[in-house]
Design an enzyme around this catalytic site. Structure first.
Site, short mmCIF file in Angstrom:
data_model
loop_
_atom_site.label_atom_id
_atom_site.label_comp_id
_atom_site.label_asym_id
_atom_site.label_seq_id
_atom_site.Cartn_x
_atom_site.Cartn_y
_atom_site.Cartn_z
N PRO A 94 -16.39 42.65 37.69
CA PRO A 94 -15.46 41.65 38.22
C PRO A 94 -15.36 40.51 37.22
CG PRO A 94 -17.57 41.58 39.41
CD PRO A 94 -17.68 42.68 38.41
N CYS A 124 -22.40 34.10 39.90
CA CYS A 124 -21.56 33.19 39.11
C CYS A 124 -22.34 31.94 38.71
CB CYS A 124 -20.32 32.81 39.91
SG CYS A 124 -19.24 31.72 38.96
N LYS A 166 -23.83 41.74 43.49
CA LYS A 166 -23.99 41.54 42.04
C LYS A 166 -24.69 40.20 41.84
CE LYS A 166 -21.47 41.30 37.71
NZ LYS A 166 -21.21 39.89 37.45
N ASN A 180 -26.22 45.50 33.83
CA ASN A 180 -25.07 44.78 33.27
C ASN A 180 -25.55 43.74 32.26
OD1 ASN A 180 -23.24 41.96 34.29
ND2 ASN A 180 -22.27 43.62 33.17
N ARG A 239 -17.17 41.97 29.23
CA ARG A 239 -16.43 41.44 28.08
C ARG A 239 -15.95 42.49 27.09
NH1 ARG A 239 -20.99 37.24 26.79
NH2 ARG A 239 -22.11 39.03 27.63
C1 LIG Z 1 -13.99 35.78 31.85
C2 LIG Z 1 -15.11 36.21 32.76
C3 LIG Z 1 -14.95 36.11 34.13
C4 LIG Z 1 -15.97 36.52 35.00
N1 LIG Z 1 -15.77 36.48 36.34
C5 LIG Z 1 -16.70 37.04 37.18
C6 LIG Z 1 -16.43 37.20 38.58
O1 LIG Z 1 -15.36 36.86 39.07
N2 LIG Z 1 -17.42 37.75 39.33
C7 LIG Z 1 -18.62 38.17 38.81
O2 LIG Z 1 -19.48 38.69 39.54
N3 LIG Z 1 -18.89 38.03 37.50
C8 LIG Z 1 -17.95 37.51 36.68
N4 LIG Z 1 -18.19 37.45 35.33
C9 LIG Z 1 -19.44 38.04 34.81
C10 LIG Z 1 -19.25 39.53 34.45
O3 LIG Z 1 -18.94 40.27 35.58
C11 LIG Z 1 -20.50 40.11 33.77
O4 LIG Z 1 -21.58 39.99 34.64
C12 LIG Z 1 -20.86 39.38 32.47
O5 LIG Z 1 -19.72 39.17 31.67
C13 LIG Z 1 -21.91 40.17 31.67
O6 LIG Z 1 -21.44 41.45 31.34
P1 LIG Z 1 -20.88 41.79 29.85
O7 LIG Z 1 -21.94 41.41 28.88
O8 LIG Z 1 -20.59 43.27 29.89
O9 LIG Z 1 -19.64 40.97 29.68
C14 LIG Z 1 -17.20 37.02 34.47
C15 LIG Z 1 -17.35 37.08 33.08
C16 LIG Z 1 -16.34 36.70 32.22
C17 LIG Z 1 -16.53 36.83 30.75
#
Ligand SMILES: Cc1cc2nc3c(=O)[nH]c(=O)nc-3n(C[C@H](O)[C@H](O)[C@H](O)COP(=O)(O)O)c2cc1C
Length: 331
Positions: A18, A102, A141, A204, A229
């Site tokens: 998400p 978050c 999450k 994650n 990302r």
């Molecule tokens: C632009 C952006 C928006 C995000 N919005 C949410 C969100 O709405 N809900 C959530 O649980 N995590 C949110 N996250 C966190 C991601 O879901 C994820 O946990 C985090 O980016 C780590 O994973 P990655 O290293 O694969 O990016 C967001 C991350 C980014 C970069």
């Protein structure tokens, strides 16, 4: 086969994370066609939902080809979260997901998102109320803890499993870390390998290549991986990982034609779903990655992020497609 309640999500599911202003229907459409097994909406405010705020309600839009899909909600009040879960359920997703991760100040410092990691009994109670409220499977999450001294993720997992969640995704960072440092997957593995934990545990944090996905799968034993990302502007990552896990071979990067086709599809749907202004604006973060690795692409990227006109954007993408068709073979 990994199951979330009675929903089958594949042998080793790859989940689209998400992401606010990213994991919307236009982006999910291109991730789905490129191999995402389970996707979540961006987080939706429980207060927004119960007040019928247009912006929140629009985020409930889901399409049949996206299934299985989870709707993610966040908030600090148990009663609002319970009601919001009921509203989300009416949109008929397969899963209701709760955001306890978050780190953003306006969310976490009000006790929502990762803020609730400072009050685990409340987290458990909120989860229990939501599980009781809805018929659908509930997933969570979260992060490892608030900071290094409050990492109680095994206890959190057990308590949430006890009140009936059907899967847990753990981002291997604390709230205080925000997105800094590296995600610590050893703590995720501790949860996964704990004898009392029976629900699927998804890892994650920082997965950005097929090699890393396979290495982490083998090293940490998780039931699936969630990707955030690295998918932004690069939805091909899902199939690239699947192919590598199956064959040990890396797929060729997407052709220029495929990049242009995907960017146009994404843009088209963004304009339709978000309206012209927002659709154009939110696409901007994707262009760099869509054309990553294309030598001398920068002038086109600049034009793409500066243009405010849909026709012009499609024309730039077409032009780039024809100009770089040959250059691409040099990548
Ligand atoms: C632009 C952006 C928006 C995000 N919005 C949410 C969100 O709405 N809900 C959530 O649980 N995590 C949110 N996250 C966190 C991601 O879901 C994820 O946990 C985090 O980016 C780590 O994973 P990655 O290293 O694969 O990016 C967001 C991350 C980014 C970069």
């Amino acid at each position: 086969m990994v199951r979330i309640g009675n929903i089958e999500v594949g042998e080793f599911p790859l989940l689209l994370a998400p992401m606010e202003d990213v994991s919307d229907p236009p982006f999910r459409a291109v991730c789905k066609e490129n191999g995402a097994d389970l996707m979540y909406t961006e987080f939706i405010s429980s207060e927004g939902l119960i007040r019928n705020a247009e912006k929140s309600v629009q985020k409930l839009d889901i399409y049949d080809y996206e299934r299985p899909i989870g709707i993610q909600i966040f908030g600090d009040k148990i009663e609002s979260m319970r009601q919001a879960a009921a509203i989300a359920e009416e949109a008929q997703p397969e899963i209701i997901d709760i955001n306890y991760g978050c780190p953003v100040k306006k969310v976490a410092c009000k006790g929502a998102g990762a803020g609730i990691l400072l009050d685990i009994p409340k987290m458990q109670k909120m989860t229990e109320e939501i599980v009781k409220q809805v018929q659908l499977p509930v997933t969570v999450k979260t992060r490892l803890g608030w900071d290094d001294s409050t990492i109680r993720i095994v206890e959190v997992a057990k308590r949430l499993q006890d009140v009936g969640i059907k899967a847990l995704t753990i981002h291997g960072r604390t709230r205080v870390q925000m997105y800094k440092g590296v995600a610590d997957w050893t703590k995720i593995a501790e949860v996964k390998n704990h004898p009392d934990i029976h629900i699927p545990i998804f890892g994650n944090g920082d997965i950005d290549s097929p090699q890393k996905a396979l290495e982490y799968k083998q090293k940490y034993g998780v039931d699936g991986i969630m990707i955030g990302r690295a998918s932004i502007g690069y939805p091909w990552i899902f199939n690239e990982i699947k192919h590598f896990m199956k064959t040990g071979q890396l797929l060729d990067p997407p052709s220029m034609e495929e990049r242009v086709r995907t960017a146009k599809k994404h843009l088209d749907f963004s304009l339709e779903w978000k309206g012209e202004k927002q659709g154009i604006y939110e696409m901007r973060r994707h262009y760099t990655n869509y054309f990553r690795g294309i030598p001398n692409f920068k002038p086109y990227r600049t034009r793409l992020v500066e243009s405010e006109n849909p026709d012009e954007l499609f024309a730039i993408l077409d032009e780039a497609g024809s100009v770089f068709e040959d250059a691409y073979s040099m990548v």
